[in-house]
Write a protein that holds these residues in place. Sequence first.
Motif, PDB file in Angstrom:
ATOM      1  N   SER A 134       0.622  -1.356   0.099  1.00  0.00           N
ATOM      2  CA  SER A 134      -0.087  -0.052  -0.070  1.00  0.00           C
ATOM      3  C   SER A 134       0.749   1.267  -0.064  1.00  0.00           C
ATOM      4  CB  SER A 134      -0.693   0.105   1.302  1.00  0.00           C
ATOM      5  OG  SER A 134      -1.637  -1.088   1.128  1.00  0.00           O
ATOM      6  N   VAL A 135       1.910   1.482   0.752  1.00  0.00           N
ATOM      7  CA  VAL A 135       2.870   2.390   0.835  1.00  0.00           C
ATOM      8  C   VAL A 135       3.419   2.458  -0.399  1.00  0.00           C
ATOM      9  CG1 VAL A 135       4.789   3.344   1.784  1.00  0.00           C
ATOM     10  CG2 VAL A 135       3.260   2.389   3.380  1.00  0.00           C
ATOM     11  N   GLN A 136       3.896   1.616  -1.064  1.00  0.00           N
ATOM     12  CA  GLN A 136       4.559   1.785  -2.575  1.00  0.00           C
ATOM     13  C   GLN A 136       3.361   2.242  -3.296  1.00  0.00           C
ATOM     14  OE1 GLN A 136       7.185  -1.715  -3.807  1.00  0.00           O
ATOM     15  NE2 GLN A 136       6.074  -2.509  -2.064  1.00  0.00           N
ATOM     16  N   GLU A 137       2.262   1.858  -3.380  1.00  0.00           N
ATOM     17  CA  GLU A 137       1.023   2.294  -4.073  1.00  0.00           C
ATOM     18  C   GLU A 137       1.035   3.845  -3.861  1.00  0.00           C
ATOM     19  OE1 GLU A 137      -3.476   1.612  -4.581  1.00  0.00           O
ATOM     20  OE2 GLU A 137      -2.369  -0.353  -4.654  1.00  0.00           O
ATOM     21  N   TRP A 138       0.977   4.416  -2.645  1.00  0.00           N
ATOM     22  CA  TRP A 138       0.869   5.630  -2.496  1.00  0.00           C
ATOM     23  C   TRP A 138       1.890   6.590  -2.732  1.00  0.00           C
ATOM     24  CZ3 TRP A 138      -0.679   4.007   3.313  1.00  0.00           C
ATOM     25  CH2 TRP A 138      -1.827   3.347   3.402  1.00  0.00           C
ATOM     26  N   PHE A 139       2.993   5.986  -2.734  1.00  0.00           N
ATOM     27  CA  PHE A 139       4.184   6.821  -3.317  1.00  0.00           C
ATOM     28  C   PHE A 139       4.273   6.926  -4.980  1.00  0.00           C
ATOM     29  CE2 PHE A 139       6.108   7.143   0.789  1.00  0.00           C
ATOM     30  CZ  PHE A 139       7.438   7.841   0.648  1.00  0.00           C
ATOM     31  N   ARG A 176       5.237  -0.388  -7.481  1.00  0.00           N
ATOM     32  CA  ARG A 176       5.480  -1.633  -6.806  1.00  0.00           C
ATOM     33  C   ARG A 176       6.760  -2.173  -6.989  1.00  0.00           C
ATOM     34  NH1 ARG A 176       0.883  -4.032  -3.819  1.00  0.00           N
ATOM     35  NH2 ARG A 176      -1.040  -2.425  -3.499  1.00  0.00           N
ATOM     36  N   PRO A 177       7.821  -1.383  -6.956  1.00  0.00           N
ATOM     37  CA  PRO A 177       9.148  -2.471  -7.403  1.00  0.00           C
ATOM     38  C   PRO A 177       9.198  -3.663  -6.378  1.00  0.00           C
ATOM     39  CG  PRO A 177       9.467  -0.268  -6.236  1.00  0.00           C
ATOM     40  CD  PRO A 177       8.067  -0.224  -6.553  1.00  0.00           C
ATOM     41  N   PHE A 178       9.031  -3.355  -5.198  1.00  0.00           N
ATOM     42  CA  PHE A 178       9.348  -4.516  -4.198  1.00  0.00           C
ATOM     43  C   PHE A 178       8.422  -5.791  -4.474  1.00  0.00           C
ATOM     44  CE2 PHE A 178       8.958  -6.967  -0.243  1.00  0.00           C
ATOM     45  CZ  PHE A 178      10.306  -7.435   0.114  1.00  0.00           C
ATOM     46  N   CYS A 179       7.220  -5.403  -5.034  1.00  0.00           N
ATOM     47  CA  CYS A 179       6.226  -6.518  -5.049  1.00  0.00           C
ATOM     48  C   CYS A 179       6.545  -7.004  -6.294  1.00  0.00           C
ATOM     49  CB  CYS A 179       4.998  -5.694  -5.359  1.00  0.00           C
ATOM     50  SG  CYS A 179       4.278  -4.808  -3.808  1.00  0.00           S
ATOM     51  N   LYS A 180       7.077  -6.404  -7.342  1.00  0.00           N
ATOM     52  CA  LYS A 180       7.400  -6.781  -8.630  1.00  0.00           C
ATOM     53  C   LYS A 180       8.909  -7.768  -8.589  1.00  0.00           C
ATOM     54  CE  LYS A 180       5.565  -3.402 -11.890  1.00  0.00           C
ATOM     55  NZ  LYS A 180       5.939  -2.212 -12.690  1.00  0.00           N
ATOM     56  N   TYR A 181       9.638  -7.346  -7.945  1.00  0.00           N
ATOM     57  CA  TYR A 181      10.997  -7.806  -8.331  1.00  0.00           C
ATOM     58  C   TYR A 181      11.585  -8.587  -6.943  1.00  0.00           C
ATOM     59  CZ  TYR A 181      10.717  -4.743 -12.094  1.00  0.00           C
ATOM     60  OH  TYR A 181      10.447  -3.796 -13.251  1.00  0.00           O
ATOM     61  N   ALA A 182      11.240  -8.328  -5.764  1.00  0.00           N
ATOM     62  CA  ALA A 182      11.767  -8.854  -4.541  1.00  0.00           C
ATOM     63  C   ALA A 182      10.789  -9.396  -3.592  1.00  0.00           C
ATOM     64  CB  ALA A 182      12.762  -7.892  -3.881  1.00  0.00           C
TER      65      ALA A 182
END
Length: 514
Positions: free
Chosen positions: A91-96, A180-186
């Motif tokens: 959610s935080v990644q999405e808000w950013f 969502r870079p963390f969701c995608k890759y890590a």
Amino acid sequence: MQKNKATPILIRFTQILFFVLVALIAADVLSSSSLHAVCPLGGVTSIYEYLTAGAYVQRIRASSFVIMWIVFLLAISFGALLCGWICPLGSVQEWFSGIGKKLFKKRYNAFVPKPIDEKLRYLRYGVLAWVLIMTAVTGQLVFANVCPYDALFNSWTGNAAIGGLIALGVILVLSLFIERPFCKYACPYGALLGFFNRTPLVRLSRNAETCIDCKECDAICPMNLEISTCDMVTQHQCIRCMKCTSQVACPVEGCMTFEVGRKTSSIPKAIRSMSTLVITLVIAVLFIGGVSLSQSMGYWRTTADRTPARITEGEFEGVYDPADIRGNFVFGETSHYFDIPLEDLARAFEVPESIAANIRHGDLEDYYHELDERGTEIGNGSVKLFVALYTGIPYEVDEPTFLLPSAVELLEEKGTLSEEQLAYIHEHRIEPGSYEAPDWEMVAQELDQQQEDIFEITGNTTFQDVLNQGVSQEELERIFETSISDISQTIQSFTIEEELSFGKVREEIEALLQ
């Protein structure tokens, strides 16, 4: 077509709700639980340790297993819905990303070339494998020191690891360019939940007959998936955010929807389609119902419960039960609960008395691996048998259990054994001189290093944890100015009972440790 504004509102409400709940838990406002106690990934990483040693990885609690099963039920029903609706880090990644979209407009989320993006997506499976293997090998929560989720909620408590803070900072900066870079890759947990997208009970489907090939679903997808060519969205990286559906982006009513069952079902599509409100209610029922049910059954434990069960009937009613001695217990705890001198436990298992208090029963198999390979294992079962015979407490051996010659000798000296029991321990005694003594000096060094690396006083730290660090009970009682009757109790709960400041007490104990 007029869009259903309730859909993004309900999803955002769910995201904010779970973010606030986790933040309150991290701040010890909602409960004395730690983040690890309510982390579903913690349950997954503890599976191996639980099956082999009957214990959880350090800092993981029974509540993590409960949350893990709730999330699995959710994933079986909808796929990786947790990623798009619930996960606070997602959610935080999405808000950013909202900042990045304003800065870069249409260029946002398109900086990574597609061929490179497709390869990077598989990195998270490597992370998942590393986390599971290293946690199984070490018995420790190896991901904690670099976990951005942990850093996100502990950044203001002073308990966040430097590695986690660095990872979080990198992720938030990347979120300004990539959604969502963390969701995608890590993300290791997203990698695991992605498998459930293949065959969920409720499917994200596209009606090819009504699709106008506008590609709106492709353009809005935060994970850069090609949805416009799918009859059913099964890609492992779909986070079920619903942005591609007819309730949000798709301009054709009923073209992109969540549906129960297969398209070939005789049930009309209008009935099979599942609304956002229904999904929200399902999430609420699963989490509230699952936690409430586990509490009523005694499975919901967010703090360390390292007290053996007591015998409930007969002559020994109320006495601690040797059958509930667990592989993650250390000799210091066993000595305390069963009133056996530590020097006797050390002698029985040929452990130097200087380190005996911190030796885990489950690790005896590794120390005496030579005997394990012969089928004459010395391990937690050996401790159970020795404790039962030493104290005279009833215990039924369910498989051949062996003892070292020193343990047999000690039982002959101090135990009150029947002829049958004497015959058993002689029959299952390891022959003197038939095995090599472990390298206890190296073990002592490893224990010292482990304690330096992982010990911290948190809301879940028990008195026993501190005693295992070399602090005496008398020193602790001087800090509290009262006696401590239950060393399995958490320090934080004890300070609440005594109306003391947990922060001040923690500082005094840390001073002792230093």
